[in-house]
Design a protein around this motif. Structure first.
Motif, PDB file in Angstrom:
ATOM      1  N   ASN A 258       0.900  -1.090   0.090  1.00 60.49           N
ATOM      2  CA  ASN A 258      -0.058  -0.168   0.088  1.00 60.49           C
ATOM      3  C   ASN A 258       0.925   1.155   0.118  1.00 60.49           C
ATOM      4  N   LYS A 259       0.626   2.171  -0.846  1.00 66.76           N
ATOM      5  CA  LYS A 259       1.456   3.423  -1.136  1.00 66.76           C
ATOM      6  C   LYS A 259       1.424   4.216  -0.023  1.00 66.76           C
ATOM      7  N   ALA A 260       0.350   4.485   0.665  1.00 64.83           N
ATOM      8  CA  ALA A 260       0.054   5.535   1.704  1.00 64.83           C
ATOM      9  C   ALA A 260       0.640   4.692   2.961  1.00 64.83           C
ATOM     10  N   LYS A 263       4.440   5.256   2.459  1.00 66.63           N
ATOM     11  CA  LYS A 263       5.131   6.484   2.450  1.00 66.63           C
ATOM     12  C   LYS A 263       5.032   6.792   4.143  1.00 66.63           C
ATOM     13  N   GLU A 264       4.220   6.491   4.913  1.00 72.30           N
ATOM     14  CA  GLU A 264       4.267   7.011   6.179  1.00 72.30           C
ATOM     15  C   GLU A 264       5.351   6.137   7.018  1.00 72.30           C
ATOM     16  N   MET A 265       5.518   4.909   6.686  1.00 71.34           N
ATOM     17  CA  MET A 265       6.886   3.816   7.489  1.00 71.34           C
ATOM     18  C   MET A 265       8.037   4.643   6.991  1.00 71.34           C
ATOM     19  N   ASN A 266       8.227   5.013   5.693  1.00 67.16           N
ATOM     20  CA  ASN A 266       9.607   5.648   5.399  1.00 67.16           C
ATOM     21  C   ASN A 266       9.589   6.980   5.966  1.00 67.16           C
ATOM     22  N   ARG A 267       8.727   7.806   6.206  1.00 62.00           N
ATOM     23  CA  ARG A 267       8.483   8.890   6.855  1.00 62.00           C
ATOM     24  C   ARG A 267       9.188   8.679   8.203  1.00 62.00           C
ATOM     25  N   LEU A 268       8.794   7.745   8.913  1.00 66.32           N
ATOM     26  CA  LEU A 268       9.072   7.457  10.203  1.00 66.32           C
ATOM     27  C   LEU A 268      10.608   6.887  10.261  1.00 66.32           C
ATOM     28  N   ARG A 269      10.796   6.222   9.281  1.00 68.23           N
ATOM     29  CA  ARG A 269      12.200   5.636   9.398  1.00 68.23           C
ATOM     30  C   ARG A 269      13.216   7.082   9.011  1.00 68.23           C
TER      31      ARG A 269
END
Length: 275
Positions: A258-260, A263-269
């Motif tokens: 899922n793109k959303a 996106k949020e997981m990579n933002r946290l990382r």
């Protein structure tokens, strides 16, 4: 554990030899704030799924990452990584009882490179954990900081228990995880008030990760009004929950992510790496 896994783990433990221990965390890790805590504010947050997948993303960036399961009464992260749980008296409880730095028999290597797990045994007696205090938790985390680049803590919401408040005290950055539940902001405030009353700094726990969002109309303004900021908002993804139940990592194993969510997981990382 095969020979390759033993070799990887040995390389981690060489960092805490007596010759290299002094200042090791400053020389080897580019991160100042390396101990990251996650604390659920309500039911339905799937915190194990979040920490497991985030640990994998950090490890993929080359950071030696150790996940510590402080849910001493109901550990579950070992299942997510498909590793055997520690036998009774092994794993986290043996590390807590020992003042020696050598943890190689108690930290499990996962199948992922650079990713390790320190877990309690689900067979330990519950009463055995009441003998531990803040000093024991501090000693374990101080040792891990000298060994790993990043330590992710799965903290239980249990204010009277030292594994909750002790972990809050000694982590560098703290995140609440919350689902769309009206009790979440209140639970966060109550816990922080209790922590402050016993001398624990609460300034590090001002960020919230929203989990399993269904967009059911929760009033998000209340978080801002109570002094919290939303660090990430992860939608509910059925496949991610199903992969967790099957002991798999969604961000690694699922062919169509899922793109959303990503996106949020990579933002946290990135927020952890670029602190």
């Amino acid at each position: 554990m095969d020979r390759k896994e033993v070799k990887k783990l040995e390389s981690i433990f060489r960092k805490i030899s007596s010759k290299e221990l002094v200042g090791a965390e400053f020389r080897d890790s580019p991160l100042i704030y390396s101990v990251i805590g996650f604390l659920p504010a309500c039911e339905g947050t799937d915190q194990a799924m979040l920490i497991g997948n985030l640990g994998y993303l950090l490890a993929q960036q080359g950071f030696n990452t150790c996940i510590v399961d402080f849910k001493v009464f109901n550990p579950n992260l070992y299942y997510l990584f498909g590793v055997d749980p520690p036998a009774r008296g092994k794993g986290l409880i043996r590390v807590l009882k020992s003042d020696k730095a050598d943890m190689r028999e108690d930290i499990a290597s996962t199948s992922e490179e650079n990713l390790y797990l320190l877990s309690p045994s689900p067979y330990d007696l519950l009463e055995e954990y009441f003998e531990f205090g803040f000093a024991h938790i501090e000693q374990v985390l101080a040792t891990l900081k000298g060994m790993f680049d990043i330590i992710l803590l799965d903290i239980p919401y249990n204010p009277p228990l030292e594994f909750c408040t002790g972990a809050m005290k000694h982590c560098h950055i703290g995140y609440f995880t919350a689902a769309e539940r009206i009790e979440a902001p209140g639970n966060m405030t109550k816990l922080l008030d209790f922590a402050a009353s016993i001398g624990i700094s609460t300034a590090k726990f001002t960020s919230v990760i929203m989990m399993n969002l269904h967009e059911i109309g929760l009033d998000y303004k209340v978080f801002k009004q109570m002094g919290f900021q939303i660090a990430a908002a992860l939608p509910f993804v059925k496949a991610a929950a199903a992969y967790t139940q099957d002991g798999k990592l969604y961000v690694k194993d699922h062919p169509l992510q899922n793109k959303a969510f990503m996106k949020e997981m990579n933002r946290l990382r990135d927020s952890i790496i670029n602190q």
